[in-house]
Design an enzyme around this catalytic site. Sequence first.
Site, PDB file in Angstrom:
ATOM      1  CG  ASP A 491      11.770  29.077 -53.675  1.00  0.00           C
ATOM      2  OD1 ASP A 491      11.571  28.119 -53.685  1.00  0.00           O
ATOM      3  OD2 ASP A 491      12.674  29.701 -53.300  1.00  0.00           O
ATOM      4  CG  ASP A 561      17.939  25.563 -52.887  1.00  0.00           C
ATOM      5  OD1 ASP A 561      17.844  26.446 -53.926  1.00  0.00           O
ATOM      6  OD2 ASP A 561      17.254  25.724 -52.011  1.00  0.00           O
TER       7      ASP A 561
HETATM    8  C1  GLA Z   1      14.901  28.622 -51.725  1.00  0.00           C
HETATM    9  C2  GLA Z   1      15.664  28.658 -53.150  1.00  0.00           C
HETATM   10  C3  GLA Z   1      16.616  29.515 -53.219  1.00  0.00           C
HETATM   11  C4  GLA Z   1      16.326  30.893 -52.780  1.00  0.00           C
HETATM   12  C5  GLA Z   1      16.003  30.804 -51.317  1.00  0.00           C
HETATM   13  C6  GLA Z   1      15.292  32.054 -50.898  1.00  0.00           C
HETATM   14  O1  GLA Z   1      15.668  27.919 -50.800  1.00  0.00           O
HETATM   15  O2  GLA Z   1      15.576  27.321 -53.595  1.00  0.00           O
HETATM   16  O3  GLA Z   1      17.316  29.422 -54.515  1.00  0.00           O
HETATM   17  O4  GLA Z   1      15.533  31.397 -53.679  1.00  0.00           O
HETATM   18  O5  GLA Z   1      14.684  29.845 -51.059  1.00  0.00           O
HETATM   19  O6  GLA Z   1      14.803  32.075 -49.654  1.00  0.00           O
END
Ligand code: GLA
Length: 743
Positions: A491, A561
């Site tokens: 990430d 997301d």
């Molecule tokens: C980001 C990612 C999510 C999740 C969060 C965790 O937003 O895109 O899928 O993993 O971080 O903090």
Amino acid sequence: MEGYMEKAVITFDNTQRTFHLRNETISYLMSIEEGEILSHLYFGKRVTGYHGSRHYPRYERGLSPNLAGRPGEVDRFYSKDVLPQEFAGNQTGDFRSPAIIIKSADGALATDFRYDSYEIFSGKPELEGLPQTYVKQDDEAQTLAIKLKDKTLKASVVLYYTIYADRSVITRSTRVFNESEYSFSIEKVASLQLDMPKQAMEVISFPGSQFHERQVERAPLRQGITEFSSRRGASSHHMNPFVVAVDPNTTEQTGEAIGVQLVYSGNHQFTFEKDYIDQVRLVTGINEDGFSWQLAPEKSFQSPEAILVYSDKGLNGMSQTYHHLLRERVARGNHQYQDRPIVINNWEATYFDFSAKKIEAILDEAAPLGIEMFVLDDGWFGQRDDDRRSLGDWYEYTSKLASGGGLRGLAEKVHAKNMAFGLWFEPEMISENSDLYRQHPDYAIHIPNRPMSLSRDQYVLDFSRPEVVENIYEQMTAILDRVPIDYIKWDMNRHMTEVYSTVLNSEQQGEVAHRYILGVYDLVDRLAKRYPDILFEGCSSGGGRFDAGMLYYFPQTWTSDSTDAAERIRIQYGTTFGYPVSSMTAHVAAVPNPQTQRITSLETRGDVASSGVFGYELDVQQMSAEEKELVKQQVAFYKEHRHLIQYGDFYRLKDPFLSNEAAWEFVSPNGNDVLVYHFRLLASSQQNFTITKLVGLIPEGIYVDQETGEKFSGDELMNIGRYDDPTQAGDFTAQVRTYFLED
Ligand code: GLA
């Protein structure tokens, strides 16, 4: 076997002084014009030969400068200001956007690179430290390297053009050499310049935001400069590093399209300039804003690569060329062609609040449904109870999973259920509340004495420093060597501010953002090589770094997301313009959707997610017995068709940005298996009948509807089409039809 070489040919015609790159579908032509200026002639559908049809007219234009020389001796009918070129200089007669700006020791900013020499060789040279397209055997492609020189600066550039034998693709990049005795500063260097005489051109771009990536925008170009760019330190959700130039009448299935994509994950810039006689120039590369690079004598600088695609079969033709290229000659490693596992991720089920017991309960529910991999998301390291702490501390949060034997114990439990185990990391970040920050506050990107901007309460690590990259590498390998991990979700959840590195001198501060990306590439390359069996998935607050650069290391990326099915229809539709379905992950989430509060049926959510690399992101324990039954069926359906979905030919059929419907289709390369998804967005009290026509089938073949047994000829499905089901109730309904070719 027929050699590739006969299909990709680069020639130089000594009399006309023209270069011609061609294969069976495309031609690219350049000429060396008066004054040794490398001029652009043509890029498009293949021509067998060139006999001067694009000779640039001579015409006197006021205020357009002529070449340097003595009054009376210089042609007033010839100006670089309008001449189509391959690599335009700055302040030397062409007032349009330049491809290169160099600041010399005296502070001057002029550049004027003229033709020097060329080389043609088979294969494709490797770009050190950068992601790139590659060849598997040398006769798959030919490369032309053209050297240009600026004699005043004592600098040269080499423009690389690689043409693949069996793809409508030319890749480009630039290398700058300092041949003087003094350092100079590169203020801008394009990966590609493409001048086009086209007058009525439209440009498709892919802007967006978190939860809303790669929306499709199409607009006519106006005179002046139109720019699509990122200054965020990442390729970003906000503007994908990809544009398409089309004729106004180009559709998904017909017409001409030229795609330009950067193989780069940092700050980018696509500048279109329509000049005063309506000619168009496109210049793309690292964003010049905030960029500079000190080049010492005898040193060189390599630009990222750009991928140029031509299609005369509409936007789908262009997309398929990108899909094949990115899958076959950008993605690498053990997972490149492997069917990707069906994932369940705990993020939207638990967020930070999980325990071994909770996770095991999810596993107990998920395994019998046929799900193949469990991914433990954020919250397993340091003291990570919320998003304000512990980034940078990549050691186990022992008390959180203690009762289950820690991470290792959990991984073993997952494996005992015949599932793979995945783990979340955010390696490029640092929280103020972390051991790493307490020990090394200077590791965070910052300008001494200036307050630091927070974003998600975290800072970015200075990956332009090799020792910072090394620190994270050591921490990660300590975990990966100890815990049997099959997958990593990588990430990256904030963008760069106060861009500065405390270890670089004042002249070098313009290098930080690019050096940072080189540091990221170095780390992911080392990890991917050390753990070849680990499947890496890129992520950046969803699809904020969905680019060909990351795909070189990570064969798949979390698309967004947003797990809302309705939003996802558009996001995934937009993503497929440039990127293959095998790279696009998509999960079913709970309803009301956590981001939009919208309720869509489990069927629709399954159909949207199963159009990509499939998974679930919800608490299975909250599901009813009927819902679990449906999940089982979805999983079984996906397993049956996943190879076709992930590696088949993908076509967009109906555009959800322009209509109340979306439709897309997967066809196996031999045309035997077909999967068609149709979505109706909003219901109407007086429902229109809609018809979906297919493409890419064998016209005379007989296709059987797998569900109903009805038979149709391929051309019937393509030319006449079938009615979509009008009886489904409610908004955001989906219908999937599966066909196979009768023997
Ligand atoms: C980001 C990612 C999510 C999740 C969060 C965790 O937003 O895109 O899928 O993993 O971080 O903090």
